[in-house]
Design a protein around this motif. Structure first.
Motif, PDB file in Angstrom:
ATOM      1  N   UNK A   1      30.404  41.589  51.408  1.00  0.00           N
ATOM      2  CA  UNK A   1      30.203  43.058  51.366  1.00  0.00           C
ATOM      3  C   UNK A   1      30.947  43.800  50.364  1.00  0.00           C
ATOM      4  N   UNK A   2      30.317  44.764  49.845  1.00  0.00           N
ATOM      5  CA  UNK A   2      31.009  45.788  48.999  1.00  0.00           C
ATOM      6  C   UNK A   2      31.979  46.502  49.776  1.00  0.00           C
ATOM      7  N   UNK A   3      32.869  47.196  49.275  1.00  0.00           N
ATOM      8  CA  UNK A   3      34.166  47.825  50.010  1.00  0.00           C
ATOM      9  C   UNK A   3      33.909  49.511  49.675  1.00  0.00           C
ATOM     10  N   UNK A   4      33.617  50.280  50.603  1.00  0.00           N
ATOM     11  CA  UNK A   4      33.086  51.719  50.013  1.00  0.00           C
ATOM     12  C   UNK A   4      34.576  52.622  50.321  1.00  0.00           C
ATOM     13  N   UNK A   5      35.194  53.520  49.477  1.00  0.00           N
ATOM     14  CA  UNK A   5      36.100  54.274  49.532  1.00  0.00           C
ATOM     15  C   UNK A   5      35.810  55.532  49.364  1.00  0.00           C
ATOM     16  N   UNK A   6      35.873  56.826  49.989  1.00  0.00           N
ATOM     17  CA  UNK A   6      35.824  58.086  49.669  1.00  0.00           C
ATOM     18  C   UNK A   6      37.248  58.575  50.162  1.00  0.00           C
ATOM     19  N   UNK A   7      37.783  59.287  49.063  1.00  0.00           N
ATOM     20  CA  UNK A   7      39.167  59.920  49.212  1.00  0.00           C
ATOM     21  C   UNK A   7      38.549  61.559  49.833  1.00  0.00           C
ATOM     22  N   UNK A   8      39.188  61.769  51.180  1.00  0.00           N
ATOM     23  CA  UNK A   8      39.267  62.985  51.567  1.00  0.00           C
ATOM     24  C   UNK A   8      40.119  64.057  51.288  1.00  0.00           C
ATOM     25  N   UNK A   9      41.495  63.383  51.153  1.00  0.00           N
ATOM     26  CA  UNK A   9      42.488  64.054  50.857  1.00  0.00           C
ATOM     27  C   UNK A   9      43.515  63.207  50.148  1.00  0.00           C
ATOM     28  N   UNK A  10      44.312  63.870  49.065  1.00  0.00           N
ATOM     29  CA  UNK A  10      45.372  62.763  48.473  1.00  0.00           C
ATOM     30  C   UNK A  10      44.697  62.381  47.432  1.00  0.00           C
ATOM     31  N   UNK A  11      45.557  61.197  46.830  1.00  0.00           N
ATOM     32  CA  UNK A  11      44.969  60.504  45.571  1.00  0.00           C
ATOM     33  C   UNK A  11      45.127  58.898  45.875  1.00  0.00           C
ATOM     34  N   UNK A  12      44.352  58.032  45.669  1.00  0.00           N
ATOM     35  CA  UNK A  12      44.497  56.555  45.509  1.00  0.00           C
ATOM     36  C   UNK A  12      44.162  56.097  44.244  1.00  0.00           C
ATOM     37  N   UNK A  13      44.821  54.570  44.185  1.00  0.00           N
ATOM     38  CA  UNK A  13      44.473  53.971  43.080  1.00  0.00           C
ATOM     39  C   UNK A  13      43.866  52.495  43.428  1.00  0.00           C
ATOM     40  N   UNK A  14      42.912  52.088  43.263  1.00  0.00           N
ATOM     41  CA  UNK A  14      42.443  50.856  43.530  1.00  0.00           C
ATOM     42  C   UNK A  14      42.547  49.945  42.469  1.00  0.00           C
ATOM     43  N   UNK A  15      43.591  48.950  42.664  1.00  0.00           N
ATOM     44  CA  UNK A  15      44.016  48.058  41.528  1.00  0.00           C
ATOM     45  C   UNK A  15      42.913  46.826  41.536  1.00  0.00           C
ATOM     46  N   UNK A  16      42.553  46.412  40.574  1.00  0.00           N
ATOM     47  CA  UNK A  16      41.876  45.179  40.434  1.00  0.00           C
ATOM     48  C   UNK A  16      41.939  44.426  39.484  1.00  0.00           C
ATOM     49  N   UNK A  17      41.861  43.077  39.253  1.00  0.00           N
ATOM     50  CA  UNK A  17      42.377  42.313  38.182  1.00  0.00           C
ATOM     51  C   UNK A  17      42.172  42.595  36.803  1.00  0.00           C
TER      52      UNK A  17
END
Length: 117
Positions: free
Chosen positions: A48-64
């Motif tokens: 399955x795919x992985x869905x992310x929505x940021x509501x508050x703050x900041x994130x980094x999605x690290x990938x190779x």
């Protein structure tokens, strides 16, 4: 799912990081909110795919093969099978959508229990 869901109210019900809470469902998918801070484990979801929505703050999605930075209101979908690790320098709040029963670590042996709230 009966009626509207207030995500801010749901997020106010817990303080733990990396512990998704199911707030609703549709078409066999869980709608979840989660608070994140620090680094999650490297993992992938083979089916399955992985869905992310940021509501508050900041994130980094690290990938190779490169990272994706997300802020409030932004969405990114990690394709199935891609190894990734979400990272938040400061606390962030996310909406996640995935097929019901998907282990958050990609491995049922290490996945957390996701309660309904």
């Amino acid at each position: 799912m009966n009626g509207k869901i207030n995500l801010a109210d749901k997020l106010a019900q817990f303080t733990e990081h990396w512990q998704p809470r199911i707030v609703g469902s549709f078409n066999g998918h869980d709608l979840m909110v989660v608070k994140v801070k620090g680094e999650f484990v490297w993992h992938s979801h083979p089916d399955t795919d992985d869905f992310f929505q940021v509501l508050n703050g900041r994130i980094r999605i690290e990938m190779r093969d490169g990272d994706v930075e997300l802020g409030p209101g932004e969405i990114y979908v990690v394709p199935k099978g891609v190894e990734h690790r979400p990272v938040a320098e400061e606390e962030a709040e996310l909406l996640l959508i995935e097929p019901a029963g998907t282990p958050n670590t990609g491995d049922p042996e290490t996945a957390v229990f996701k309660p309904h709230i």
